[in-house]
Write a protein that holds these residues in place. Structure first.
Motif, short mmCIF file in Angstrom:
data_model
loop_
_atom_site.label_atom_id
_atom_site.label_comp_id
_atom_site.label_asym_id
_atom_site.label_seq_id
_atom_site.Cartn_x
_atom_site.Cartn_y
_atom_site.Cartn_z
N VAL A 148 0.83 -1.21 0.00
CA VAL A 148 0.00 0.00 0.00
C VAL A 148 0.87 1.26 0.00
O VAL A 148 0.69 2.16 -0.83
N THR A 149 1.80 1.33 0.93
CA THR A 149 2.62 2.54 1.04
C THR A 149 3.49 2.72 -0.20
O THR A 149 3.68 3.85 -0.68
N THR A 150 4.00 1.63 -0.74
CA THR A 150 4.82 1.70 -1.95
C THR A 150 3.99 2.20 -3.13
O THR A 150 4.41 3.08 -3.89
N ALA A 151 2.80 1.64 -3.29
CA ALA A 151 1.92 2.05 -4.39
C ALA A 151 1.54 3.52 -4.27
O ALA A 151 1.59 4.27 -5.24
N PHE A 152 1.17 3.95 -3.07
CA PHE A 152 0.77 5.34 -2.86
C PHE A 152 1.90 6.29 -3.26
O PHE A 152 1.67 7.30 -3.93
N ARG A 153 3.09 5.97 -2.84
CA ARG A 153 4.21 6.87 -3.11
C ARG A 153 4.56 6.90 -4.61
O ARG A 153 4.90 7.96 -5.15
N LEU A 154 4.44 5.75 -5.27
CA LEU A 154 4.67 5.73 -6.71
C LEU A 154 3.57 6.48 -7.45
O LEU A 154 3.84 7.20 -8.43
N PHE A 155 2.33 6.32 -7.01
CA PHE A 155 1.23 7.06 -7.61
C PHE A 155 1.49 8.57 -7.50
O PHE A 155 1.23 9.33 -8.43
N ASP A 156 1.99 8.97 -6.34
CA ASP A 156 2.24 10.39 -6.10
C ASP A 156 3.42 10.90 -6.93
O ASP A 156 3.37 12.01 -7.48
N GLU A 157 4.47 10.10 -7.04
CA GLU A 157 5.68 10.54 -7.75
C GLU A 157 5.52 10.49 -9.27
O GLU A 157 5.98 11.39 -9.98
N GLN A 158 4.87 9.44 -9.77
CA GLN A 158 4.81 9.22 -11.21
C GLN A 158 3.45 9.53 -11.83
O GLN A 158 3.35 9.68 -13.05
N GLY A 159 2.43 9.56 -10.99
CA GLY A 159 1.07 9.64 -11.50
C GLY A 159 0.42 8.27 -11.44
O GLY A 159 1.09 7.25 -11.64
N GLU B 132 -1.94 6.82 -13.43
CA GLU B 132 -2.04 6.13 -14.71
C GLU B 132 -0.67 5.61 -15.18
O GLU B 132 -0.59 4.58 -15.85
N GLN B 133 0.39 6.33 -14.82
CA GLN B 133 1.72 5.96 -15.30
C GLN B 133 2.38 4.84 -14.48
O GLN B 133 3.38 4.26 -14.91
N THR B 134 1.83 4.54 -13.33
CA THR B 134 2.42 3.52 -12.45
C THR B 134 1.87 2.14 -12.79
O THR B 134 0.66 1.95 -12.90
N THR B 135 2.76 1.18 -12.95
CA THR B 135 2.36 -0.18 -13.30
C THR B 135 2.50 -1.11 -12.10
O THR B 135 3.20 -0.81 -11.13
N LEU B 136 1.82 -2.25 -12.21
CA LEU B 136 1.95 -3.27 -11.17
C LEU B 136 3.38 -3.74 -11.04
O LEU B 136 3.88 -3.98 -9.94
N ALA B 137 4.06 -3.87 -12.18
CA ALA B 137 5.45 -4.33 -12.16
C ALA B 137 6.33 -3.36 -11.38
O ALA B 137 7.22 -3.78 -10.63
N GLN B 138 6.06 -2.07 -11.51
CA GLN B 138 6.84 -1.08 -10.78
C GLN B 138 6.57 -1.15 -9.28
O GLN B 138 7.48 -1.02 -8.46
N ILE B 139 5.31 -1.38 -8.93
CA ILE B 139 4.94 -1.47 -7.51
C ILE B 139 5.62 -2.67 -6.86
O ILE B 139 6.25 -2.56 -5.81
N THR B 140 5.52 -3.82 -7.51
CA THR B 140 6.10 -5.04 -6.93
C THR B 140 7.62 -4.97 -6.90
O THR B 140 8.25 -5.47 -5.97
N SER B 141 8.19 -4.36 -7.92
CA SER B 141 9.65 -4.22 -7.95
C SER B 141 10.13 -3.32 -6.83
O SER B 141 11.09 -3.64 -6.12
N ALA B 142 9.46 -2.19 -6.63
CA ALA B 142 9.85 -1.25 -5.59
C ALA B 142 9.65 -1.85 -4.20
O ALA B 142 10.40 -1.55 -3.26
N ALA B 143 8.62 -2.70 -4.05
CA ALA B 143 8.36 -3.34 -2.77
C ALA B 143 9.17 -4.62 -2.58
O ALA B 143 9.17 -5.20 -1.49
N ASP B 144 9.84 -5.04 -3.66
CA ASP B 144 10.67 -6.25 -3.66
C ASP B 144 9.85 -7.49 -3.31
O ASP B 144 10.23 -8.31 -2.48
N VAL B 145 8.70 -7.61 -3.98
CA VAL B 145 7.88 -8.81 -3.84
C VAL B 145 7.49 -9.30 -5.23
O VAL B 145 7.55 -8.55 -6.21
N ALA B 146 7.07 -10.55 -5.32
CA ALA B 146 6.66 -11.11 -6.60
C ALA B 146 5.27 -10.60 -6.98
O ALA B 146 4.46 -10.24 -6.11
N LEU C 5 -9.73 12.56 -5.48
CA LEU C 5 -10.43 13.78 -5.88
C LEU C 5 -10.00 14.31 -7.24
O LEU C 5 -10.71 15.14 -7.83
N THR C 6 -8.87 13.86 -7.75
CA THR C 6 -8.36 14.46 -8.99
C THR C 6 -8.19 13.50 -10.16
O THR C 6 -8.14 13.94 -11.30
#
Length: 203
Positions: A18-29, A31-45, A119-120
């Protein structure tokens, strides 16, 4: 009950996603954030992600099922002298307690990100409305089953809608006035509940 090691590890993994996804959503947007990026940043499969969430947007809305479950629990625990308004008020308190146990509660940065996203981002705005309408419908159905002698489908829907609508309107106004302060949000929500309860007491 004391949390087991396995339960603690599962909770920590979920919170990390959750925290990894939120921060990537905030940094990249969003729509631009993918599942692969979330799992990679969180270091999980990727498979691990799907053990907790069905999709990317589910990261923001997965706790809704817990909120519905809170209604079911309150209804099952109610005493004979508790009416519709009592159940709705207790449900709200139970939901707030569940929210306080979640990964973003108490973190102003994550709360701000969540509020800004919902909201946005058009896709999330639409998803939030659908999620809320479905939750209201399910709660109304549960109340109708619990109070068949006091409620009809229209009254049950109106009762739940008045409570949900009051809190939602208060939340939006609170965000406009105070930003993403969790303390101010909870105070505003409680005031909204008090206003809605004046009408619901008639049930």
């Amino acid at each position: 009950m004391e949390e087991t090691r396995r339960e603690r590890k599962k909770r920590q993994t979920r919170e990390l996603l959750v925290t990894t996804a939120f921060r990537l959503f905030d940094e990249q947007g969003y729509e631009q954030t993918t599942l692969a990026q979330i799992t990679s940043a969180a270091d999980v499969a990727t498979k691990t992600f799907f053990n907790y969430f069905r999709s990317k947007d589910d990261v923001l809305f997965a706790d809704v099922e817990q909120y519905y479950q809170a209604t079911v629990e309150v209804i099952s625990e109610r005493t004979p002298d508790e009416g519709v308004s009592d159940v709705l008020l207790k449900t709200y308190d139970r939901v707030i307690a569940r929210f306080a146990e979640g990964p973003i509660s108490g973190d102003p940065e994550l709360m701000e990100i969540y509020g800004r996203l919902v909201l946005t981002v058009p896709a999330l705005q639409a998803k939030a409305l659908l999620v809320q309408f479905d939750l209201q419908r399910r709660v109304a159905e549960a109340l109708l089953t619990a109070f068949p002698d006091k409620l009809d489908p229209i009254t049950a829907a109106a009762a739940v809608g008045s409570l949900f609508g009051a809190v939602q309107a208060a939340e939006l106004t609170s965000r406009e006035m105070f930003g993403d302060s969790e303390e101010e949000y909870l105070k505003s929500a409680r005031r909204a509940i008090d206003v809605a309860m004046r009408g619901l007491r008639s049930l």
